[in-house]
Design an enzyme around this catalytic site. Structure first.
Site, PDB file in Angstrom:
ATOM      1  N   CYS A  78       6.976  -4.045  -5.558  1.00  0.00           N
ATOM      2  CA  CYS A  78       7.057  -4.804  -4.296  1.00  0.00           C
ATOM      3  C   CYS A  78       5.775  -3.957  -3.426  1.00  0.00           C
ATOM      4  O   CYS A  78       4.780  -4.119  -3.458  1.00  0.00           O
ATOM      5  CB  CYS A  78       8.657  -4.068  -3.848  1.00  0.00           C
ATOM      6  SG  CYS A  78       8.486  -2.380  -3.761  1.00  0.00           S
ATOM      7  N   GLN A  79       6.578  -3.729  -1.764  1.00  0.00           N
ATOM      8  CA  GLN A  79       5.251  -3.458  -1.179  1.00  0.00           C
ATOM      9  C   GLN A  79       5.282  -1.926  -1.029  1.00  0.00           C
ATOM     10  O   GLN A  79       4.066  -1.234  -1.186  1.00  0.00           O
ATOM     11  CB  GLN A  79       5.656  -3.380   0.484  1.00  0.00           C
ATOM     12  CG  GLN A  79       5.162  -3.711   1.634  1.00  0.00           C
ATOM     13  CD  GLN A  79       3.721  -4.698   1.675  1.00  0.00           C
ATOM     14  OE1 GLN A  79       3.852  -5.499   1.413  1.00  0.00           O
ATOM     15  NE2 GLN A  79       2.907  -3.647   2.146  1.00  0.00           N
TER      16      GLN A  79
END
Length: 115
Positions: A78-79
């Protein structure tokens, strides 16, 4: 869970060898603004449903082969690692016991790629 984490160098090597099924669990707008090459976007909120799809439907929706439960090359990101850890937990609960996640996420990837 440390053995379930992929480092930047491991991921870069896996990508270079085309030996990874990389799933980005960020939202589509985040994915559109920058992504790790070779990743497939399946937002976290849709992941459980996606992993339960038939191989044919999965391929139609995501344009890649569906992962198999015993595949050892499944990596979520993800981030910054929080959502990918949730994705890993979800996948493992569905029987994807070899799945891992890239805890550094797109944040680390994009910083390291600029160097």
């Amino acid at each position: 869970m440390a053995d379930k984490v992929v480092s930047y160098d491991e991921l870069k090597d896996m990508l270079g060898r085309h030996a990874v099924q990389l799933f980005d669990v960020r939202n589509p707008d985040e994915f559109a603004s920058g992504r790790i090459p070779g990743s497939t976007n399946i937002p976290l909120g849709k992941l459980e449903e996606a992993l339960k799809l038939s191989p044919e439907t999965f391929r139609q929706l995501y344009k890649v082969d569906s992962p198999k439960k015993d595949d050892a090359d499944i990596v979520f990101h993800c981030q910054s690692g929080r959502r990918s850890a949730i994705a890993l937990h979800t996948a493992m609960g569905l029987g994807y016991t070899q799945a891992r996640h890239y805890a550094g996420g797109y944040s680390e990837w994009s910083q390291r790629q600029r160097k």
